[in-house]
Design a protein around this motif. Structure first.
Motif, PDB file in Angstrom:
ATOM      1  N   TYR A 286       0.849  -1.191   0.000  1.00  0.00           N
ATOM      2  CA  TYR A 286       0.000   0.000   0.000  1.00  0.00           C
ATOM      3  C   TYR A 286       0.878   1.232   0.000  1.00  0.00           C
ATOM      4  N   ASP A 287       0.352   2.325  -0.601  1.00  0.00           N
ATOM      5  CA  ASP A 287       1.109   3.561  -0.686  1.00  0.00           C
ATOM      6  C   ASP A 287       1.144   4.306   0.639  1.00  0.00           C
ATOM      7  N   SER A 288       0.158   4.038   1.516  1.00  0.00           N
ATOM      8  CA  SER A 288       0.071   4.798   2.751  1.00  0.00           C
ATOM      9  C   SER A 288      -0.657   3.982   3.812  1.00  0.00           C
ATOM     10  N   MET A 289      -0.532   4.438   5.057  1.00  0.00           N
ATOM     11  CA  MET A 289      -1.256   3.819   6.153  1.00  0.00           C
ATOM     12  C   MET A 289      -2.759   3.994   5.967  1.00  0.00           C
ATOM     13  N   LEU A 290      -3.141   5.101   5.329  1.00  0.00           N
ATOM     14  CA  LEU A 290      -4.558   5.359   5.079  1.00  0.00           C
ATOM     15  C   LEU A 290      -5.167   4.254   4.226  1.00  0.00           C
ATOM     16  N   GLU A 291      -4.471   3.887   3.143  1.00  0.00           N
ATOM     17  CA  GLU A 291      -4.959   2.824   2.267  1.00  0.00           C
ATOM     18  C   GLU A 291      -4.960   1.481   2.993  1.00  0.00           C
ATOM     19  N   ALA A 292      -3.889   1.200   3.721  1.00  0.00           N
ATOM     20  CA  ALA A 292      -3.776  -0.085   4.410  1.00  0.00           C
ATOM     21  C   ALA A 292      -4.885  -0.258   5.440  1.00  0.00           C
ATOM     22  N   ALA A 293      -5.174   0.821   6.202  1.00  0.00           N
ATOM     23  CA  ALA A 293      -6.211   0.749   7.230  1.00  0.00           C
ATOM     24  C   ALA A 293      -7.586   0.557   6.598  1.00  0.00           C
ATOM     25  N   PHE A 294      -7.836   1.249   5.481  1.00  0.00           N
ATOM     26  CA  PHE A 294      -9.131   1.102   4.812  1.00  0.00           C
ATOM     27  C   PHE A 294      -9.316  -0.329   4.308  1.00  0.00           C
ATOM     28  N   ALA A 295      -8.285  -0.881   3.687  1.00  0.00           N
ATOM     29  CA  ALA A 295      -8.374  -2.252   3.167  1.00  0.00           C
ATOM     30  C   ALA A 295      -8.644  -3.243   4.291  1.00  0.00           C
ATOM     31  N   GLU A 296      -8.021  -3.026   5.443  1.00  0.00           N
ATOM     32  CA  GLU A 296      -8.225  -3.925   6.582  1.00  0.00           C
ATOM     33  C   GLU A 296      -9.670  -3.861   7.074  1.00  0.00           C
ATOM     34  N   ARG A 297     -10.225  -2.639   7.137  1.00  0.00           N
ATOM     35  CA  ARG A 297     -11.617  -2.485   7.585  1.00  0.00           C
ATOM     36  C   ARG A 297     -12.576  -3.159   6.611  1.00  0.00           C
ATOM     37  N   TRP A 298     -12.306  -2.991   5.313  1.00  0.00           N
ATOM     38  CA  TRP A 298     -13.210  -3.572   4.313  1.00  0.00           C
ATOM     39  C   TRP A 298     -13.160  -5.107   4.351  1.00  0.00           C
ATOM     40  N   GLU A 299     -11.968  -5.640   4.473  1.00  0.00           N
ATOM     41  CA  GLU A 299     -11.827  -7.103   4.522  1.00  0.00           C
ATOM     42  C   GLU A 299     -12.531  -7.685   5.738  1.00  0.00           C
ATOM     43  N   SER A 300     -12.566  -6.913   6.815  1.00  0.00           N
ATOM     44  CA  SER A 300     -13.264  -7.353   8.015  1.00  0.00           C
ATOM     45  C   SER A 300     -14.771  -7.455   7.760  1.00  0.00           C
ATOM     46  N   ALA A 370     -12.497   9.321  -3.204  1.00  0.00           N
ATOM     47  CA  ALA A 370     -12.619   9.530  -1.764  1.00  0.00           C
ATOM     48  C   ALA A 370     -11.667  10.671  -1.407  1.00  0.00           C
ATOM     49  N   ILE A 371     -12.238  11.815  -1.013  1.00  0.00           N
ATOM     50  CA  ILE A 371     -11.445  13.029  -0.846  1.00  0.00           C
ATOM     51  C   ILE A 371     -11.428  13.453   0.619  1.00  0.00           C
ATOM     52  N   LYS A 397     -10.100   9.268   8.891  1.00  0.00           N
ATOM     53  CA  LYS A 397     -10.076   7.879   8.450  1.00  0.00           C
ATOM     54  C   LYS A 397     -11.130   7.665   7.373  1.00  0.00           C
ATOM     55  N   LEU A 398     -10.781   6.844   6.393  1.00  0.00           N
ATOM     56  CA  LEU A 398     -11.750   6.477   5.365  1.00  0.00           C
ATOM     57  C   LEU A 398     -12.475   5.223   5.835  1.00  0.00           C
ATOM     58  N   GLN A 399     -13.752   5.398   6.183  1.00  0.00           N
ATOM     59  CA  GLN A 399     -14.546   4.288   6.673  1.00  0.00           C
ATOM     60  C   GLN A 399     -15.320   3.632   5.525  1.00  0.00           C
ATOM     61  N   PRO A 400     -15.616   2.323   5.629  1.00  0.00           N
ATOM     62  CA  PRO A 400     -16.358   1.643   4.568  1.00  0.00           C
ATOM     63  C   PRO A 400     -17.799   2.129   4.411  1.00  0.00           C
ATOM     64  N   LYS A 401     -18.452   2.597   5.496  1.00  0.00           N
ATOM     65  CA  LYS A 401     -19.881   2.892   5.453  1.00  0.00           C
ATOM     66  C   LYS A 401     -20.281   3.879   4.351  1.00  0.00           C
ATOM     67  N   PRO A 402     -19.631   5.060   4.233  1.00  0.00           N
ATOM     68  CA  PRO A 402     -20.062   5.979   3.169  1.00  0.00           C
ATOM     69  C   PRO A 402     -19.879   5.400   1.764  1.00  0.00           C
ATOM     70  N   LEU A 403     -18.900   4.563   1.587  1.00  0.00           N
ATOM     71  CA  LEU A 403     -18.704   3.935   0.282  1.00  0.00           C
ATOM     72  C   LEU A 403     -19.775   2.878   0.018  1.00  0.00           C
ATOM     73  N   LEU A 404     -20.168   2.142   1.046  1.00  0.00           N
ATOM     74  CA  LEU A 404     -21.249   1.173   0.892  1.00  0.00           C
ATOM     75  C   LEU A 404     -22.554   1.874   0.536  1.00  0.00           C
ATOM     76  N   ASN A 405     -22.790   3.040   1.184  1.00  0.00           N
ATOM     77  CA  ASN A 405     -24.001   3.807   0.878  1.00  0.00           C
ATOM     78  C   ASN A 405     -23.978   4.283  -0.565  1.00  0.00           C
ATOM     79  N   LEU A 406     -22.811   4.782  -1.024  1.00  0.00           N
ATOM     80  CA  LEU A 406     -22.716   5.263  -2.402  1.00  0.00           C
ATOM     81  C   LEU A 406     -22.902   4.118  -3.396  1.00  0.00           C
TER      82      LEU A 406
END
Length: 413
Positions: A286-300, A370-371, A397-406
């Protein structure tokens, strides 16, 4: 890399061959001896090291190869430092000032060193002996610099580095390079394109992820004035190419015969079946901790059965004129729907302008941005209303919920 005088290249018809050493004896033994010599010289001067290397060379006809191996050890694995109680230039001024104030004599010279040693001990709050001043007086000369650290490679790694450097040297004279990246893992493409940008190479990119890309690079010999520095940048790209699984490279060279001095055009080709080994690290997941953390939340969420959308890393690449856009993730639904996600986090205004210009050129209807709300888009001159993409905002933090809603909203359209 190797300087031009240590490159060993031979014309063969309309092509060029670079010297390659087998990773076997006697070269393994020679490499091992050179590495041991450097290890034994830690704490000594570069001048002393050079004398030992010259003795090791002897009168053998392979002296250029040994010099090449030593050059790589010296430039890539060694740290040379100026060791002096004071900046050598300031030290010389103070010694010369003391010397000018007294009658020259061996006794006076010793007294000057002792006097200055006492003064520096008081100023620097550490013991300074006359011998330290003698050694530090011209410590800034290259031959007087001290080998303070040596990170010893294995003999095999040294030989691989030498073989790669010989090939890299061919590109010093390249006027045109075409690199065909066949169908590969998209993460390899992204790493390749990052290096193209890092070395500021003049490139034109055509193709797509499913079929591969053709990258055309103008070499230093194609410029109005040949630039050795630009040639070095192209040469630096070679280790990056080795991280791609399937590729083919062809280069046009402006060659000058070392005997006749005549110039001619030569060709050089290289592909993924070569035996070269890269010393560049592979790309990070991952390019950043931001991306890594988001991927971990989504996989969960996926593991808990809370969504059917699968998150894939760097799968699609979007070609745009003169470049390519590489989204961070891809969402894939079992029913066949696909959306791309680009995370725009904490970046400078110049990057933001370029990023949003790429989005406009891409005109990709299934792209989600995601901005971060922390970005000063107004300062960057960016108006999100004019961006042809679906937008999600986030804070820290980029959370999965707003992306799921979109994704749910897009599925209803």
């Amino acid at each position: 890399m190797l300087p031009s005088d240590l490159l060993i290249h031979r014309p063969r018809g309309g092509s060029i061959d670079a010297k390659q050493l087998p990773v076997a004896d006697p070269w393994l033994a020679i490499s091992s001896n050179l590495i041991s010599l450097f290890q034994a010289t830690v704490g000594d001067t570069q001048g002393s090291l050079n004398q030992k290397l010259q003795t090791l060379e002897g009168e053998d006809t392979d002296y250029r190869i040994k010099r090449g191996l030593a050059h790589i050890l010296r430039s890539s694995f060694s740290t040379f430092e100026i060791v002096s109680p004071l900046d050598p230039q300031d030290l010389r001024q103070r010694v010369f000032a003391l010397a000018a104030a007294a009658v020259p004599s061996p006794t006076a010279a010793r007294q000057h060193l002792e006097t200055l040693a006492t003064q520096l001990t008081q100023e620097l709050d550490k013991d300074v002996e006359p011998i330290h001043i003698q050694q530090g007086l011209y410590a800034d000369l290259k031959e007087n610099r001290i080998l303070t650290q040596f990170e010893a490679p294995t003999p095999e790694a040294l030989l691989h580095r030498y073989n790669l450097s010989q090939v890299q040297g061919i590109f010093y004279r390249a006027s045109h390079v075409v690199l065909n990246l066949h169908r590969n893992d998209p993460g390899e493409y992204k790493l390749m394109f990052r290096y193209l940008k890092l070395f500021r190479l003049m490139t034109y990119i055509e193709g797509e992820a499913d079929q591969g890309f053709t990258i055309t690079i103008d070499g230093p010999a194609s410029l109005f004035k040949s630039s050795t520095r630009y040639g070095l940048d192209i040469a630096k790209l070679v280790p990056a190419i080795l991280h791609v699984s399937r590729w083919h490279l062809s280069a046009t060279l402006q060659w000058k015969d070392s005997y006749t001095k005549n110039r001619s055009e030569k060709a050089y080709t290289l592909d993924s079946d070569c035996d070269l080994v890269s010393h560049y690290p592979p790309g990070k997941p991952y390019d950043s901790m931001l991306e890594a953390a988001f991927a971990e939340r989504w996989e969960s969420l996926v593991a808990k059965g809370k969504t059917q959308w699968q998150l894939e890393r760097e799968v699609d690449l979007i070609p745009i004129p003169g470049s390519v856009m590489i989204p961070d993730f891809r969402f894939v639904h079992p029913d066949g729907r696909v959306y791309l996600l680009e995370i725009v986090g904490y970046w400078r205004p110049e990057y933001l302008r370029k990023k949003f210009a790429q989005v406009q050129k891409a005109d990709c209807p299934n792209l989600i941005l995601a901005i971060s709300e922390r970005l000063n888009l107004a300062k960057a001159g960016v108006d999100v209303k004019n961006v042809s993409a679906n937008v999600v905002w986030f804070k820290d933090k980029l959370q999965p919920k707003p992306l799921l809603n979109l994704l749910a909203e897009l599925g209803e359209q």
